[in-house]
Design a protein around this motif. Structure first.
Motif, short mmCIF file in Angstrom:
data_model
loop_
_atom_site.label_atom_id
_atom_site.label_comp_id
_atom_site.label_asym_id
_atom_site.label_seq_id
_atom_site.Cartn_x
_atom_site.Cartn_y
_atom_site.Cartn_z
N LEU A 1 -39.74 -1.23 51.27
CA LEU A 1 -40.64 -2.33 51.63
C LEU A 1 -40.11 -3.09 52.84
N LEU A 2 -38.80 -3.34 52.88
CA LEU A 2 -38.23 -4.07 54.02
C LEU A 2 -38.28 -3.23 55.29
N VAL A 3 -38.07 -1.92 55.17
CA VAL A 3 -38.18 -1.06 56.35
C VAL A 3 -39.61 -1.05 56.87
N ALA A 4 -40.58 -1.09 55.98
CA ALA A 4 -41.98 -1.16 56.41
C ALA A 4 -42.25 -2.46 57.17
N CYS A 5 -41.64 -3.54 56.75
CA CYS A 5 -41.80 -4.81 57.49
C CYS A 5 -41.14 -4.72 58.86
N VAL A 6 -40.00 -4.03 58.92
CA VAL A 6 -39.34 -3.87 60.21
C VAL A 6 -40.24 -3.11 61.17
N MET A 7 -40.95 -2.10 60.66
CA MET A 7 -41.84 -1.29 61.50
C MET A 7 -43.22 -1.91 61.70
N ASN A 8 -43.41 -3.13 61.18
CA ASN A 8 -44.70 -3.84 61.32
C ASN A 8 -45.86 -3.05 60.70
N THR A 9 -45.60 -2.45 59.55
CA THR A 9 -46.66 -1.77 58.81
C THR A 9 -47.08 -2.61 57.61
N ALA A 10 -48.18 -2.23 56.98
CA ALA A 10 -48.71 -3.01 55.86
C ALA A 10 -47.77 -2.94 54.65
N TRP A 11 -47.74 -4.03 53.88
CA TRP A 11 -46.89 -4.07 52.69
C TRP A 11 -47.45 -3.15 51.63
N THR A 12 -46.59 -2.34 51.04
CA THR A 12 -47.03 -1.48 49.94
C THR A 12 -47.16 -2.25 48.63
N ARG A 13 -46.40 -3.30 48.44
CA ARG A 13 -46.45 -4.15 47.26
C ARG A 13 -46.28 -5.60 47.70
N VAL A 14 -46.82 -6.52 46.95
CA VAL A 14 -46.70 -7.94 47.23
C VAL A 14 -46.02 -8.61 46.05
N PRO A 15 -44.86 -9.27 46.28
CA PRO A 15 -44.19 -9.94 45.15
C PRO A 15 -44.98 -11.17 44.70
N THR A 16 -44.76 -11.55 43.47
CA THR A 16 -45.47 -12.70 42.90
C THR A 16 -44.59 -13.94 42.80
N THR A 17 -43.27 -13.76 42.75
CA THR A 17 -42.38 -14.92 42.64
C THR A 17 -42.23 -15.60 43.99
N SER A 18 -42.01 -16.91 43.96
CA SER A 18 -41.96 -17.70 45.19
C SER A 18 -40.75 -17.34 46.05
N HIS A 19 -39.59 -17.13 45.41
CA HIS A 19 -38.39 -16.88 46.22
C HIS A 19 -38.49 -15.55 46.98
N LEU A 20 -39.12 -14.53 46.37
CA LEU A 20 -39.30 -13.27 47.08
C LEU A 20 -40.34 -13.39 48.18
N ARG A 21 -41.38 -14.16 47.93
CA ARG A 21 -42.41 -14.33 48.96
C ARG A 21 -41.87 -15.08 50.18
N ILE A 22 -41.05 -16.12 49.92
CA ILE A 22 -40.45 -16.86 51.04
C ILE A 22 -39.56 -15.93 51.87
N PHE A 23 -38.76 -15.14 51.14
CA PHE A 23 -37.89 -14.21 51.84
C PHE A 23 -38.71 -13.22 52.68
N MET A 24 -39.76 -12.64 52.10
CA MET A 24 -40.56 -11.66 52.80
C MET A 24 -41.30 -12.27 54.00
N ALA A 25 -41.76 -13.52 53.87
CA ALA A 25 -42.47 -14.16 54.97
C ALA A 25 -41.56 -14.36 56.18
N LEU A 26 -40.36 -14.89 55.93
CA LEU A 26 -39.43 -15.11 57.05
C LEU A 26 -38.92 -13.79 57.62
N TRP A 27 -38.71 -12.82 56.73
CA TRP A 27 -38.27 -11.49 57.17
C TRP A 27 -39.33 -10.86 58.10
#
Length: 520
Positions: A231-257
């Protein structure tokens, strides 16, 4: 001789007649001139006894030995067989002739050589030989004011400065696949790689801590560390997320990442386009140390410059002098330089990305070594490269090194002990203070550029007339050579995927008997 005083006694009336010579008089009858008849009055002043006899040379003919050596001297033959001479050195001589009223006739060296070199018996050939044997009054041809010349000739003050340097082949463009790594420095690539690794560990740790903390509503997919890394490699490549986390701490991390790597991706793409469309040249050889490390032999016309190299303060220059070779002409030296590059093309060493990025603005020389490097003045090399070794796209095949051996003053040469040296030096000092040498060079460059532009415009007009329209639209599509990096990555992916599939298949075959035995 100019300061000569003749005293002739006169008996009736008792007196002394004072006479002097006029060395550059228009006729033989005028070579002795009466200054004064002295009859016991106070002695004349010095300026009366020794007047300036060189303020006007009365049209005295001066024979000037020179040869074609752009951009200092241009000797172009017209349809009638006459030579049209112009250039910085020629204009300096003509300025002196106008100021001192003498006439000049330009001739080539009598033996057909250029500057010439010293023979075994102490005599010189070429221009130096003509001056040594007084076959000419003045010598001019981009002459350096150097100590070895003073044994046979005298030289004027410097009216210009020139730098002596080597010329080497241009190594050519880098392989296009290297464009994939050039947008970022090596330090930037290292920081990105470390950031991705640390981010995968942190994200996996946060996901596991969330499950341990009671966040069981999170998808079990995030419990797998390989899934989170993908999932993180997909974000590095600017591709669509395969899964979306539901917890706030993971979403914050993913948004800034994702935001951080959007910025990096935009910067990378912008630079990548320029590197794909504009080929990056390999850095040429620019220092004597680099030239010495590649085992290149050097040389020039004669052995005078060899003696200069042997006395140089730079140890690399002194070592290069050990491989010095004489050439007969500048054309031979340039030809050997170009042919040396052609003979080593197959041994080109591809530079590493780290070597390229280590000095982005001051590349090390990564070009293959040629077998010969020609030594000449920078002005001559720059002009010759621009005129004869540059193609229609403005790409040169030779490069004059930035590091030079030494600066040299450019002056006129005369036979030993001619009387007009001091007078010429005073006029040359005025000429240099007025900046005329720089003006002459600027006029020459402008004249050559206008001629080259006119010839190019004429060729372009002829081509348009034949084609009936513009031959090119000005747009160049990308070729397979430009995009070879992408295809190489694709082939690498195919190969790694095939190897991993084969490894998984072999592993499954190896473990299958043990699984069946365990079931029994």
């Amino acid at each position: 001789m100019t300061n000569v005083l003749l005293i002739q006694p006169i008996l009736k009336p008792l007196a002394l007649r004072l006479l002097s010579n006029t060395p550059y008089s228009p006729g033989r009858s005028d070579r002795v001139k009466s200054l004064k008849t002295w009859r016991g009055e106070p002695m004349p002043h010095k300026h009366e006894l020794f007047p300036d006899k060189l303020v006007d040379l009365h049209g005295h003919p001066m024979r000037v030995v020179t040869f074609h050596f752009p951009p200092r001297i241009f000797m172009e033959e017209d349809s009638d067989g006459n030579y049209n001479l112009y250039g910085v050195d020629i204009e300096v001589v003509r300025s002196l002739s106008k100021a001192l009223n003498f006439t000049v006739s330009f001739v080539r060296p009598s033996d057909g050589e250029m500057w010439g070199w010293e023979q075994g018996n102490g005599t010189w050939t070429g221009l130096m030989g003509d001056l040594q044997h007084r076959k000419a009054d003045i010598g001019v041809a981009d002459l350096y004011i150097m100590e070895p010349y003073f044994a046979i000739i005298d030289m004027s003050l410097a009216y210009d400065i020139e730098y002596l340097c080597f010329v080497n082949p241009v190594p050519g463009p880098l392989p296009q696949w290297m464009a994939l790594g050039l947008p970022f420095l090596v330090e930037t690539w290292g920081a990105i790689f470390c950031t991705v690794l640390v981010g995968m560990l942190v994200f996996t740790l946060l996901a596991q801590m969330g499950f341990l903390g009671g966040h069981l509503h999170e998808a079990p997919w995030f419990q797998n560390g390989s899934n989170t890394c993908l999932l993180l490699v997909a974000c590095v490549m600017n591709t669509a997320w395969t899964r979306v986390p539901t917890t706030s701490h993971l979403r914050i991390f993913m948004a800034l990442w994702s935001l951080a790597f959007v910025i990096l991706a935009v910067a990378y793409k912008g630079s990548l386009v320029s590197y794909l469309t504009v080929t990056l040249e390999q850095p040429p050889i620019d220092t004597h140390k680099q030239l010495l490390e590649r085992g290149v032999s050097v040389g020039s016309i004669g052995d005078t410059l060899k003696r200069i190299m042997e006395k140089n303060a730079d140890q690399h220059v002194r070592k290069l002098a050990q491989g010095y070779e004489q050439v007969q002409s500048t054309s031979e030296g340039l030809r050997r330089t170009v042919e040396g590059e052609a003979g080593h093309v197959l041994r080109t060493e591809v530079p590493t990305l780290k070597a390229l990025h280590s000095q982005r603005h001051r590349f090390p020389a990564l070009a293959p070594a040629g077998s010969f490097s020609f030594l000449e003045s920078r002005g001559f090399l720059d002009y010759t490269i621009a005129v004869d070794y540059t193609d229609g796209r403005g790409r040169a095949s030779l490069h004059a090194m930035k590091e030079y051996i030494a600066p040299f003053g450019i002056g006129l040469a005369y036979p030993k002990y001619v009387p007009f040296i001091a007078k010429f030096n005073r006029m040359i000092r005025r000429l240099t203070e007025a900046g005329l040498a720089e003006k002459y060079m600027a006029d020459i460059i402008l004249r050559r550029k206008q001629a080259k532009i006119g010839a190019a415009a004429e060729r372009e007009g002829d081509q348009k007339e034949r084609l009936g329209s513009d031959p090119e639209s000005g747009v160049t599509p990308l070729s397979l050579d430009n995009l070879q990096g992408g295809f190489i990555l694709l082939a690498l992916g195919y190969g790694l995927g095939l190897l991993s599939a084969m490894a998984e298949g072999l592993f499954a075959l190896a473990t299958r008997p043990s699984e069946s035995l365990a079931r029994r």
